[in-house]
Motif scaffolding. Structure first.
Motif, PDB file in Angstrom:
ATOM      1  N   HIS A 174       0.835  -1.201   0.000  1.00 43.93           N
ATOM      2  CA  HIS A 174       0.000   0.000   0.000  1.00 43.93           C
ATOM      3  C   HIS A 174       0.869   1.248   0.000  1.00 43.93           C
ATOM      4  CE1 HIS A 174      -2.175   3.307   2.076  1.00 43.93           C
ATOM      5  NE2 HIS A 174      -3.121   2.958   1.232  1.00 43.93           N
ATOM      6  N   LEU A 175       0.451   2.216  -0.788  1.00 41.32           N
ATOM      7  CA  LEU A 175       1.165   3.488  -0.910  1.00 41.32           C
ATOM      8  C   LEU A 175       0.156   4.621  -0.791  1.00 41.32           C
ATOM      9  CD1 LEU A 175       3.784   4.317  -3.656  1.00 41.32           C
ATOM     10  CD2 LEU A 175       1.793   5.781  -3.394  1.00 41.32           C
ATOM     11  N   ALA A 176       0.469   5.625   0.026  1.00 39.50           N
ATOM     12  CA  ALA A 176      -0.362   6.823   0.159  1.00 39.50           C
ATOM     13  C   ALA A 176       0.423   7.997  -0.417  1.00 39.50           C
ATOM     14  CB  ALA A 176      -0.714   7.083   1.616  1.00 39.50           C
ATOM     15  N   LEU A 177      -0.057   8.528  -1.532  1.00 40.55           N
ATOM     16  CA  LEU A 177       0.614   9.609  -2.245  1.00 40.55           C
ATOM     17  C   LEU A 177      -0.043  10.942  -1.879  1.00 40.55           C
ATOM     18  CD1 LEU A 177       2.561  10.623  -4.532  1.00 40.55           C
ATOM     19  CD2 LEU A 177       0.695  10.145  -6.129  1.00 40.55           C
ATOM     20  N   PHE A 178       0.771  11.880  -1.406  1.00 39.84           N
ATOM     21  CA  PHE A 178       0.256  13.204  -1.070  1.00 39.84           C
ATOM     22  C   PHE A 178       0.134  14.017  -2.360  1.00 39.84           C
ATOM     23  CE2 PHE A 178       3.041  12.257   2.769  1.00 39.84           C
ATOM     24  CZ  PHE A 178       2.013  11.644   3.465  1.00 39.84           C
ATOM     25  N   VAL A 179      -1.098  14.309  -2.745  1.00 40.52           N
ATOM     26  CA  VAL A 179      -1.338  15.061  -3.975  1.00 40.52           C
ATOM     27  C   VAL A 179      -1.568  16.539  -3.671  1.00 40.52           C
ATOM     28  CG1 VAL A 179      -2.810  15.311  -6.010  1.00 40.52           C
ATOM     29  CG2 VAL A 179      -2.255  13.031  -5.147  1.00 40.52           C
ATOM     30  N   ASP A 180      -2.489  16.805  -2.775  1.00 38.81           N
ATOM     31  CA  ASP A 180      -2.802  18.197  -2.438  1.00 38.81           C
ATOM     32  C   ASP A 180      -3.297  18.249  -0.999  1.00 38.81           C
ATOM     33  OD1 ASP A 180      -3.144  20.903  -2.699  1.00 38.81           O
ATOM     34  OD2 ASP A 180      -5.083  20.765  -3.703  1.00 38.81           O
ATOM     35  N   LEU A 181      -2.523  17.722  -0.079  1.00 46.70           N
ATOM     36  CA  LEU A 181      -2.915  17.618   1.321  1.00 46.70           C
ATOM     37  C   LEU A 181      -2.489  18.872   2.085  1.00 46.70           C
ATOM     38  CD1 LEU A 181      -4.073  15.768   3.603  1.00 46.70           C
ATOM     39  CD2 LEU A 181      -1.723  14.971   3.966  1.00 46.70           C
ATOM     40  N   ASP A 182      -3.333  19.359   2.975  1.00 50.78           N
ATOM     41  CA  ASP A 182      -2.960  20.456   3.867  1.00 50.78           C
ATOM     42  C   ASP A 182      -2.114  19.860   4.988  1.00 50.78           C
ATOM     43  OD1 ASP A 182      -2.803  22.429   5.861  1.00 50.78           O
ATOM     44  OD2 ASP A 182      -4.710  23.317   5.264  1.00 50.78           O
ATOM     45  N   HIS A 183      -0.799  19.910   4.813  1.00 52.25           N
ATOM     46  CA  HIS A 183       0.093  19.239   5.761  1.00 52.25           C
ATOM     47  C   HIS A 183       0.121  19.924   7.118  1.00 52.25           C
ATOM     48  CE1 HIS A 183       1.613  16.147   3.132  1.00 52.25           C
ATOM     49  NE2 HIS A 183       1.787  17.041   2.171  1.00 52.25           N
ATOM     50  N   ALA A 184      -0.149  21.224   7.153  1.00 47.90           N
ATOM     51  CA  ALA A 184      -0.197  21.914   8.440  1.00 47.90           C
ATOM     52  C   ALA A 184      -1.361  21.385   9.282  1.00 47.90           C
ATOM     53  CB  ALA A 184      -0.323  23.419   8.226  1.00 47.90           C
ATOM     54  N   GLN A 185      -2.532  21.225   8.655  1.00 44.03           N
ATOM     55  CA  GLN A 185      -3.682  20.666   9.369  1.00 44.03           C
ATOM     56  C   GLN A 185      -3.432  19.217   9.755  1.00 44.03           C
ATOM     57  OE1 GLN A 185      -7.489  21.115   7.520  1.00 44.03           O
ATOM     58  NE2 GLN A 185      -7.446  23.347   7.569  1.00 44.03           N
ATOM     59  N   ALA A 186      -2.802  18.459   8.846  1.00 44.30           N
ATOM     60  CA  ALA A 186      -2.536  17.045   9.121  1.00 44.30           C
ATOM     61  C   ALA A 186      -1.602  16.890  10.320  1.00 44.30           C
ATOM     62  CB  ALA A 186      -1.934  16.383   7.890  1.00 44.30           C
ATOM     63  N   ALA A 187      -0.523  17.683  10.343  1.00 43.20           N
ATOM     64  CA  ALA A 187       0.433  17.604  11.455  1.00 43.20           C
ATOM     65  C   ALA A 187      -0.235  17.996  12.768  1.00 43.20           C
ATOM     66  CB  ALA A 187       1.629  18.505  11.164  1.00 43.20           C
ATOM     67  N   LYS A 188      -1.039  19.048  12.732  1.00 40.42           N
ATOM     68  CA  LYS A 188      -1.733  19.500  13.945  1.00 40.42           C
ATOM     69  C   LYS A 188      -2.672  18.421  14.465  1.00 40.42           C
ATOM     70  CE  LYS A 188      -4.725  23.254  15.626  1.00 40.42           C
ATOM     71  NZ  LYS A 188      -5.435  24.509  15.241  1.00 40.42           N
ATOM     72  N   ALA A 189      -3.403  17.765  13.553  1.00 41.22           N
ATOM     73  CA  ALA A 189      -4.360  16.738  13.957  1.00 41.22           C
ATOM     74  C   ALA A 189      -3.666  15.532  14.583  1.00 41.22           C
ATOM     75  CB  ALA A 189      -5.189  16.303  12.755  1.00 41.22           C
ATOM     76  N   ILE A 190      -2.583  15.088  13.966  1.00 37.71           N
ATOM     77  CA  ILE A 190      -1.872  13.914  14.491  1.00 37.71           C
ATOM     78  C   ILE A 190      -1.188  14.231  15.808  1.00 37.71           C
ATOM     79  CG2 ILE A 190       0.080  12.362  14.082  1.00 37.71           C
ATOM     80  CD1 ILE A 190      -0.707  12.308  11.149  1.00 37.71           C
ATOM     81  N   ASN A 191      -0.536  15.393  15.891  1.00 41.83           N
ATOM     82  CA  ASN A 191       0.137  15.761  17.136  1.00 41.83           C
ATOM     83  C   ASN A 191      -0.856  15.866  18.290  1.00 41.83           C
ATOM     84  OD1 ASN A 191       2.714  15.852  16.007  1.00 41.83           O
ATOM     85  ND2 ASN A 191       2.545  18.015  15.459  1.00 41.83           N
ATOM     86  N   ALA A 192      -2.056  16.383  18.005  1.00 39.00           N
ATOM     87  CA  ALA A 192      -3.085  16.496  19.048  1.00 39.00           C
ATOM     88  C   ALA A 192      -3.555  15.115  19.499  1.00 39.00           C
ATOM     89  CB  ALA A 192      -4.257  17.324  18.539  1.00 39.00           C
ATOM     90  N   LEU A 193      -3.747  14.197  18.541  1.00 36.73           N
ATOM     91  CA  LEU A 193      -4.162  12.835  18.889  1.00 36.73           C
ATOM     92  C   LEU A 193      -3.135  12.175  19.796  1.00 36.73           C
ATOM     93  CD1 LEU A 193      -5.980  10.285  18.485  1.00 36.73           C
ATOM     94  CD2 LEU A 193      -4.530   9.735  16.520  1.00 36.73           C
ATOM     95  N   TYR A 194      -1.870  12.262  19.403  1.00 39.28           N
ATOM     96  CA  TYR A 194      -0.826  11.623  20.203  1.00 39.28           C
ATOM     97  C   TYR A 194      -0.663  12.293  21.565  1.00 39.28           C
ATOM     98  CZ  TYR A 194       0.825   8.356  16.646  1.00 39.28           C
ATOM     99  OH  TYR A 194       0.931   7.306  15.754  1.00 39.28           O
ATOM    100  N   ALA A 195      -0.827  13.622  21.609  1.00 40.86           N
ATOM    101  CA  ALA A 195      -0.741  14.310  22.895  1.00 40.86           C
ATOM    102  C   ALA A 195      -1.807  13.805  23.848  1.00 40.86           C
ATOM    103  CB  ALA A 195      -0.876  15.815  22.688  1.00 40.86           C
TER     104      ALA A 195
END
Length: 235
Positions: A174-195
């Motif tokens: 499986h491969l997930a290709l970033f085409v047009d992802l808002d990486h700032a929102q993605a990083a914020k969401a993941i960091n909040a989940l892990y926190a």
């Protein structure tokens, strides 16, 4: 699910995450795994984590908090870390056979999976490499990297084909290709989940790159080119 189904649906399938996971599992256990087969798909915005995260004592509460922030959490069969899905990500699920006599069979499987994207990069005179990039979502040594930034993440599962085919395995890659992802929102969401789970993540938006930063084109354009590159690989 095979390539013919992709064509019937217009190459890129829009699936719930549960259906995408079910189709991947069906691909892996299909009676015939002798030919290269693939599925291109997208799903609704969510964070996908390995099932092992459920062992964290704070996981259930963290999932509820993430959903309240607009990021429902899904689990997957493979390992690694959290990754964001959504309209800016195109997923390639591929099944093929691998013989245990192949040298570096894990690496060989990843190179088969990644070749369509690598071919797309070569067509643009861009060098793609494989390596880990600290600060990326679900970091791994078979990230597809352009410059110093992660363009795609990878994972794989293996299934023995049994006594009738000793030493033969079906591989779901499986491969997930970033085409047009808002990486700032993605990083914020993941960091909040892990926190909320009491885990330090430190995902950084700047460690990622989108395909649209490499070449213009819609998600549909990228999916069609990726599909053609998979077909060329099968030939």
């Amino acid at each position: 699910m095979d390539h013919a189904d992709n064509k019937a649906a217009g190459v890129l399938l829009h699936l719930s995450y549960e259906e995408a996971l079910a189709r991947e599992r069906a691909m892996l256990v299909a009676e015939s795994n002798s030919d290269l087969r693939w599925m291109l798909w997208q799903t609704a915005p969510c964070i996908v984590v390995p099932r092992s995260h459920e062992n964290n004592a704070d996981f259930a509460a963290a999932v509820m908090a993430s959903a309240a922030r607009g990021w429902p959490v899904q689990t997957r069969d493979t390992g690694g870390g959290a990754v964001v899905q959504g309209s800016g990500v195109v997923n390639l699920s591929m099944v093929f056979c691998m013989d245990d006599s192949v040298s570096d069979r894990i690496g060989a499987s990843y190179r088969i999976l990644c070749e369509p994207v690598m071919a797309m990069l070569r067509c643009r005179s861009i060098e793609g490499t494989y390596r880990a990039i600290p600060g990326t979502m679900c970091d791994g040594i078979y990230n597809i990297v352009v410059g110093e930034q992660k363009l795609a993440g990878t994972a794989q599962r293996w299934r023995s084909l049994g006594r009738q085919k000793p030493g033969q395995y079906a591989v779901l890659a499986h491969l997930a290709l970033f085409v047009d992802l808002d990486h700032a929102q993605a990083a914020k969401a993941i960091n909040a989940l892990y926190a909320d789970m009491g885990v330090e993540a430190a995902i950084e938006a700047t460690t990622h790159i989108n395909w649209t930063q490499i070449d213009a084109g819609s998600v549909g354009d990228v999916a069609r080119e990726l599909d053609a590159a998979c077909l060329a690989l099968r030939r």
